[in-house]
Design an enzyme around this catalytic site. Structure first.
Site, short mmCIF file in Angstrom:
data_model
loop_
_atom_site.label_atom_id
_atom_site.label_comp_id
_atom_site.label_asym_id
_atom_site.label_seq_id
_atom_site.Cartn_x
_atom_site.Cartn_y
_atom_site.Cartn_z
CE LYS A 1 -3.79 -2.50 2.25
NZ LYS A 1 -4.67 -2.59 3.48
CE1 TYR B 1 -9.07 -3.68 0.66
CE2 TYR B 1 -8.47 -1.71 -0.46
CZ TYR B 1 -8.13 -2.65 0.42
OH TYR B 1 -6.82 -2.75 0.95
CG PHE C 1 -13.37 1.23 7.76
CD1 PHE C 1 -12.62 0.52 6.68
CD2 PHE C 1 -14.02 0.48 8.59
CE1 PHE C 1 -12.95 -0.85 6.23
CE2 PHE C 1 -14.01 -0.95 8.25
CZ PHE C 1 -13.46 -1.79 7.24
NE ARG D 1 -6.09 -13.09 4.61
CZ ARG D 1 -6.81 -11.89 4.70
NH1 ARG D 1 -6.88 -11.10 3.91
NH2 ARG D 1 -7.71 -11.86 5.54
CB THR E 1 -7.17 -6.87 9.62
OG1 THR E 1 -7.67 -7.98 8.74
CG2 THR E 1 -7.42 -5.53 8.96
NE ARG F 1 -1.89 -6.18 6.84
CZ ARG F 1 -3.20 -6.60 6.50
NH1 ARG F 1 -3.71 -7.54 7.26
NH2 ARG F 1 -3.78 -6.25 5.43
CG ASN G 1 -3.38 -3.04 6.96
OD1 ASN G 1 -3.48 -2.51 6.02
ND2 ASN G 1 -4.45 -3.71 7.19
CG HIS H 1 -4.91 -6.47 -0.60
ND1 HIS H 1 -6.07 -6.68 0.03
CD2 HIS H 1 -4.77 -7.21 -1.60
CE1 HIS H 1 -6.77 -7.28 -0.62
NE2 HIS H 1 -6.11 -7.97 -1.79
CD GLU I 1 -8.28 -8.98 -4.20
OE1 GLU I 1 -7.30 -9.36 -3.97
OE2 GLU I 1 -9.35 -9.15 -3.16
P1 DAT Z 1 -7.51 -7.35 5.16
O1 DAT Z 1 -6.60 -6.59 4.57
O2 DAT Z 1 -6.45 -8.09 6.45
O3 DAT Z 1 -7.99 -8.43 4.22
P2 DAT Z 1 -10.11 -6.70 5.51
O4 DAT Z 1 -10.29 -7.15 4.12
O5 DAT Z 1 -11.20 -6.69 6.64
O6 DAT Z 1 -8.66 -6.68 6.03
O7 DAT Z 1 -10.11 -4.77 5.29
C1 DAT Z 1 -9.38 -4.23 4.02
C2 DAT Z 1 -8.82 -3.08 4.55
O8 DAT Z 1 -9.57 -2.07 5.25
C3 DAT Z 1 -7.60 -3.50 5.75
O9 DAT Z 1 -6.51 -3.98 5.46
C4 DAT Z 1 -7.48 -2.11 6.59
C5 DAT Z 1 -8.99 -1.57 6.13
N1 DAT Z 1 -10.00 -1.76 7.41
C6 DAT Z 1 -10.27 -2.91 7.83
N2 DAT Z 1 -11.07 -2.82 8.98
C7 DAT Z 1 -10.78 -1.32 9.28
C8 DAT Z 1 -11.51 -0.84 10.54
N3 DAT Z 1 -11.99 -1.20 11.24
N4 DAT Z 1 -10.95 0.72 10.55
C9 DAT Z 1 -10.11 1.28 9.61
N5 DAT Z 1 -9.85 0.43 8.54
C10 DAT Z 1 -10.03 -0.67 8.33
MG MG Z 2 -9.35 -8.41 2.74
#
Ligand code: DAT
Ligand code: MG
Length: 232
Positions: free
Chosen positions: A92, A132, A140, A168, A174, A185, A195, A198, A209
């Site tokens: 990112k 996303y 968020f 992963r 996350t 991370r 974080n 991705h 993707e």
């Molecule tokens: P991951 O990236 O671990 O697959 P995810 O798909 O649930 O996690 O979410 C995608 C991204 O969105 C994540 O990397 C960061 C952001 N995100 C997720 N939960 C969040 C939260 N509670 N507050 C802020 N950003 C968040």
């Molecule tokens: Mg995800």
């Protein structure tokens, strides 16, 4: 114990044993062996506890198989039947800005996965939203889109058996504060909103993707020379 017929047999066996510490004698069957050096023929009654010939040897194996019942042992075919998956990994904008692109790529390389696509890319809002889209209703979401479009990202396609789940694990939870030390991370980030990387969450999303972020012709099919040292 083994019974050898022929007067020169013992000498032949002695020389064979010096070169071949183990052989595939594991049954009580009678087998004829031809040694490559002396061309002498040896008849032996196999015995499970024949300590001079305790087990299989890659040096002697093929030769002895000619005279015993053929066995089917095709690990390369079994390996090729395993599902090869693809995952989309993205450094990112914070990872690019902080100069940890090399570290992140290196972790996947060292693990033994195959890189099939790589580019530095400034993504559009539309692309970030499509990527996303499952999080569209999250509070968020707007901040997430701003973050992902705030600077260039490094897009990567990686391939391998079990690559999605393994990536992963390499990436970690996350929330970086919950991510285990040793994960990307866990080692390099402190906040969910920063974080750093991705990784696709399923093989289906891996394909989706990669198709979203890479155009046709941007992916490479190749065979790493290290493949035989990574998979038997
Ligand atoms: P991951 O990236 O671990 O697959 P995810 O798909 O649930 O996690 O979410 C995608 C991204 O969105 C994540 O990397 C960061 C952001 N995100 C997720 N939960 C969040 C939260 N509670 N507050 C802020 N950003 C968040
Ligand atoms: Mg995800």
């Amino acid at each position: 114990m083994g019974v050898f017929a022929g007067t020169t047999a013992a000498a032949c066996v002695t020389s064979s044993l010096a070169l071949t510490p183990t052989t595939p004698f594991s049954s009580n069957k009678r087998t004829t062996i031809t040694t490559s050096s002396s061309k002498c023929r040896i008849r032996a009654t196999h015995h499970q506890n024949l300590t001079a010939f305790p087990s299989t040897s890659h040096l002697f194996y093929a030769k002895s198989l000619r005279t015993t019942k053929p066995r089917i042992f095709l690990p390369h075919l079994i390996a090729s039947l395993e599902q090869v998956d693809q995952t989309y990994i993205m450094v990112k904008p914070d990872g690019v800005q902080r100069g940890v692109v090399g570290d992140i790529i290196s972790r996947f390389e060292k693990k033994g996965f195959k890189l099939t696509g790589l580019k530095l890319y400034q993504c559009s809002k539309d692309l970030a939203e499509e990527h996303y889209k499952d999080l569209k209703l999250k509070s968020f979401f707007p901040k997430l889109i701003d973050y992902i479009t705030s600077g260039p990202v490094v897009c990567m396609a990686w391939e391998g058996v079990g690559v999605v789940a393994s990536a992963r694990k390499l990436i970690g939870a996350t929330d970086p504060l919950q991510a285990e030390p040793g994960t990307i991370r866990g080692d390099l980030a402190v906040q969910t909103g920063r974080n750093i990387v991705h990784g696709s969450d399923s093989p289906e999303n891996g394909k989706r993707e990669i198709a979203l972020w890479f155009k046709e012709g941007e992916l490479c099919e190749w065979t790493p020379v290290l493949t035989p040292w990574l998979r038997e």
